[in-house]
Design a protein around this motif. Sequence first.
Motif, mmCIF file in Angstrom:
data_model
loop_
_atom_site.group_PDB
_atom_site.id
_atom_site.type_symbol
_atom_site.label_atom_id
_atom_site.label_comp_id
_atom_site.label_asym_id
_atom_site.label_seq_id
_atom_site.Cartn_x
_atom_site.Cartn_y
_atom_site.Cartn_z
ATOM 1 N N LEU A 112 0.829 -1.203 0.000
ATOM 2 C CA LEU A 112 0.000 0.000 0.000
ATOM 3 C C LEU A 112 0.866 1.257 0.000
ATOM 4 C CD1 LEU A 112 -3.291 0.544 1.885
ATOM 5 C CD2 LEU A 112 -1.498 2.308 2.056
ATOM 6 N N THR A 113 0.472 2.227 -0.833
ATOM 7 C CA THR A 113 1.171 3.509 -0.916
ATOM 8 C C THR A 113 0.157 4.633 -0.961
ATOM 9 O OG1 THR A 113 2.959 4.693 -2.077
ATOM 10 C CG2 THR A 113 1.316 3.594 -3.453
ATOM 11 N N PRO A 114 0.384 5.750 -0.258
ATOM 12 C CA PRO A 114 -0.536 6.885 -0.320
ATOM 13 C C PRO A 114 -0.275 7.742 -1.558
ATOM 14 C CG PRO A 114 1.224 7.369 1.221
ATOM 15 C CD PRO A 114 1.453 5.965 0.736
ATOM 16 N N PHE A 115 -1.292 8.474 -1.980
ATOM 17 C CA PHE A 115 -1.234 9.223 -3.235
ATOM 18 C C PHE A 115 -2.056 10.501 -3.095
ATOM 19 C CE2 PHE A 115 -3.825 9.243 -7.403
ATOM 20 C CZ PHE A 115 -3.057 10.246 -7.967
ATOM 21 N N GLY A 116 -1.386 11.640 -3.122
ATOM 22 C CA GLY A 116 -2.079 12.914 -3.047
ATOM 23 C C GLY A 116 -2.255 13.530 -4.420
ATOM 24 N N TRP A 117 -3.490 13.979 -4.713
ATOM 25 C CA TRP A 117 -3.755 14.560 -6.037
ATOM 26 C C TRP A 117 -4.945 15.502 -5.954
ATOM 27 C CZ3 TRP A 117 -0.737 15.220 -9.898
ATOM 28 C CH2 TRP A 117 -1.210 15.502 -11.174
ATOM 29 N N ASN A 118 -4.778 16.703 -6.478
ATOM 30 C CA ASN A 118 -5.839 17.702 -6.511
ATOM 31 C C ASN A 118 -6.464 17.931 -5.131
ATOM 32 O OD1 ASN A 118 -5.485 18.207 -9.252
ATOM 33 N ND2 ASN A 118 -7.030 16.706 -9.882
ATOM 34 N N GLY A 119 -5.620 17.981 -4.109
ATOM 35 C CA GLY A 119 -6.084 18.283 -2.777
ATOM 36 C C GLY A 119 -6.729 17.131 -2.037
ATOM 37 N N LYS A 120 -6.709 15.946 -2.611
ATOM 38 C CA LYS A 120 -7.301 14.774 -1.965
ATOM 39 C C LYS A 120 -6.236 13.700 -1.773
ATOM 40 C CE LYS A 120 -11.935 15.542 -3.860
ATOM 41 N NZ LYS A 120 -13.056 14.965 -4.649
ATOM 42 N N LEU A 121 -6.479 12.834 -0.796
ATOM 43 C CA LEU A 121 -5.534 11.770 -0.479
ATOM 44 C C LEU A 121 -6.172 10.416 -0.763
ATOM 45 C CD1 LEU A 121 -2.687 11.227 0.712
ATOM 46 C CD2 LEU A 121 -3.776 11.067 2.962
ATOM 47 N N TYR A 122 -5.386 9.530 -1.372
ATOM 48 C CA TYR A 122 -5.852 8.188 -1.728
ATOM 49 C C TYR A 122 -4.829 7.154 -1.267
ATOM 50 C CZ TYR A 122 -8.559 11.043 -5.023
ATOM 51 O OH TYR A 122 -9.372 12.007 -5.600
ATOM 52 N N ALA A 123 -5.264 5.903 -1.234
ATOM 53 C CA ALA A 123 -4.370 4.767 -1.020
ATOM 54 C C ALA A 123 -4.485 3.836 -2.217
ATOM 55 C CB ALA A 123 -4.739 4.020 0.256
ATOM 56 N N ILE A 124 -3.354 3.329 -2.674
ATOM 57 C CA ILE A 124 -3.323 2.362 -3.785
ATOM 58 C C ILE A 124 -2.545 1.150 -3.299
ATOM 59 C CG2 ILE A 124 -2.582 1.953 -6.158
ATOM 60 C CD1 ILE A 124 -2.800 4.964 -6.629
ATOM 61 N N TRP A 125 -3.026 -0.055 -3.625
ATOM 62 C CA TRP A 125 -2.360 -1.271 -3.155
ATOM 63 C C TRP A 125 -2.661 -2.452 -4.079
ATOM 64 C CZ3 TRP A 125 -6.816 0.723 -0.980
ATOM 65 C CH2 TRP A 125 -7.921 -0.125 -0.905
ATOM 66 N N SER A 126 -2.034 -3.564 -3.757
ATOM 67 C CA SER A 126 -2.253 -4.823 -4.473
ATOM 68 C C SER A 126 -3.071 -5.749 -3.579
ATOM 69 C CB SER A 126 -0.911 -5.475 -4.813
ATOM 70 O OG SER A 126 -1.096 -6.760 -5.392
ATOM 71 N N GLY A 127 -4.131 -6.339 -4.138
ATOM 72 C CA GLY A 127 -4.984 -7.183 -3.312
ATOM 73 C C GLY A 127 -5.671 -8.301 -4.074
ATOM 74 N N TRP A 128 -6.336 -9.137 -3.315
ATOM 75 C CA TRP A 128 -7.134 -10.230 -3.881
ATOM 76 C C TRP A 128 -8.600 -9.797 -3.979
ATOM 77 C CZ3 TRP A 128 -5.325 -14.871 -0.339
ATOM 78 C CH2 TRP A 128 -3.976 -15.150 -0.619
ATOM 79 N N GLU A 129 -9.306 -10.397 -4.934
ATOM 80 C CA GLU A 129 -10.742 -10.128 -5.030
ATOM 81 C C GLU A 129 -11.477 -10.695 -3.826
ATOM 82 O OE1 GLU A 129 -11.784 -11.687 -8.917
ATOM 83 O OE2 GLU A 129 -11.804 -9.642 -9.722
ATOM 84 N N GLU A 130 -11.044 -11.873 -3.369
ATOM 85 C CA GLU A 130 -11.628 -12.513 -2.187
ATOM 86 C C GLU A 130 -10.521 -13.178 -1.381
ATOM 87 O OE1 GLU A 130 -14.670 -12.179 -1.286
ATOM 88 O OE2 GLU A 130 -15.532 -11.346 -3.132
ATOM 89 N N ASN A 131 -10.685 -13.229 -0.075
ATOM 90 C CA ASN A 131 -9.729 -13.961 0.752
ATOM 91 C C ASN A 131 -9.838 -15.450 0.444
ATOM 92 O OD1 ASN A 131 -8.869 -11.608 2.054
ATOM 93 N ND2 ASN A 131 -10.509 -11.762 3.581
ATOM 94 N N ARG A 132 -8.691 -16.106 0.367
ATOM 95 C CA ARG A 132 -8.681 -17.522 0.004
ATOM 96 C C ARG A 132 -7.703 -18.283 0.897
ATOM 97 N NH1 ARG A 132 -8.161 -18.346 -6.354
ATOM 98 N NH2 ARG A 132 -8.585 -20.459 -5.605
ATOM 99 N N ASP A 133 -7.756 -19.610 0.809
ATOM 100 C CA ASP A 133 -6.877 -20.446 1.623
ATOM 101 C C ASP A 133 -5.627 -20.881 0.856
ATOM 102 O OD1 ASP A 133 -7.996 -22.203 -0.163
ATOM 103 O OD2 ASP A 133 -8.909 -23.514 1.356
#
Length: 380
Positions: free
Chosen positions: A181-202
């Motif tokens: 996860l990395t934060p991202f500031g743009w046009n006065g707003k803050l976002y988070a971008i990351w890598s993830g799974w669509e669903e938790n799995r075993d």
Amino acid sequence: MKTAFDITGSKKMTSIPTGIMAIFYLLFCMCFTAGLNGCSDPNTLNESEEKTFVNPIADGADPWVIEKDGYYYYCGSKGNGIYISRSKKLTEHGERITVWQTPDEGWNQSNVWAPELHYFNGRWYIYYAAGEKPGSPFISQRSGVLESTSEDPFGPYEDKGMLYTGDNIKDPASVKWAIDLTPFGWNGKLYAIWSGWEENRDTDRTPQHLYIAAMSDPKTISSNRVKISSPEASWETGGELDLNEGPQILKNQDQVFIIYSTRESWLKEYRLGQLALNDPGADPMQPESWKKSGPVFQGTDQVYGVGHCSFAKSPDGKEDWLLYHTKKSTEPGWDRDIRLQPFGWKPDGSPDFGTPVPAGKPLKVPSGEENLPEESQDHG
């Protein structure tokens, strides 16, 4: 033949053959010229010679660097801890100081991955991934954040808990698998971008996608996630496992790019892809706002598995540099090292990373670094 000196060392006014005089004159000219060029002392560097370095610059993976007030701060994981080092040079990391250790129990007690150090409003924040069980399968990875108690990047840090990375923010238990996860500031707003799974799995043999969400402050995600990239292009697929991970923000005036890693991190085909925001005013939370291209950086027959990068300016601010890791061999695995090289920009404003420079090939040090003194091991 007569000599200019007798055995007692007293001078004699004797003649010297013309040939010998010519040799003396030639030697005098050579020495005089060498003196002008600074070559009379073999330890003196000719000012016209460039100072260089060679890759790799360190062992490790997932390199992260941030510059503030004339210093570069590097952040990484070692065992179940997170370290920070400080240096005025991009090519030298300085002493690694552990600033946080995992707790003895809880969701984040094991498998610390890819920490990043960021600065917001007088405080430092470390974003990282961790899990509740050591070793594989890595099915419990989640993203968390630490906050410094002062402006000192070496801490101490307080654990602010797990960040929400799911589809129903009203239900914290619905959080999904998330890393990088990395934060991202743009046009006065803050976002988070990351890598993830669509669903938790075993099983960790699960495809990874890139997600974005809004943040209300540096330690709080305030919206449900939105998927903005999946491994669907021909250069992202075809291996053991399709994935998108390691997103990093790169800005160029009014343009913003997400440079991310794709293919398998343990294979030599690991490489970088790119998402570009279509317009400076576009909504980053809309998938159609991003245009994919790639690969924008990939290995060669001498450099393997390039990926998980970060970016920095040279000490004088005139050059752009890419920090990334590579595999040490073509064999599957996570034995990696860290490398550094400059990059440029294409006419359309997008980055031009070129090709990875082979290990051992000299590169000119970043502009402004050539006159800096050797680093002290004192981080304070």
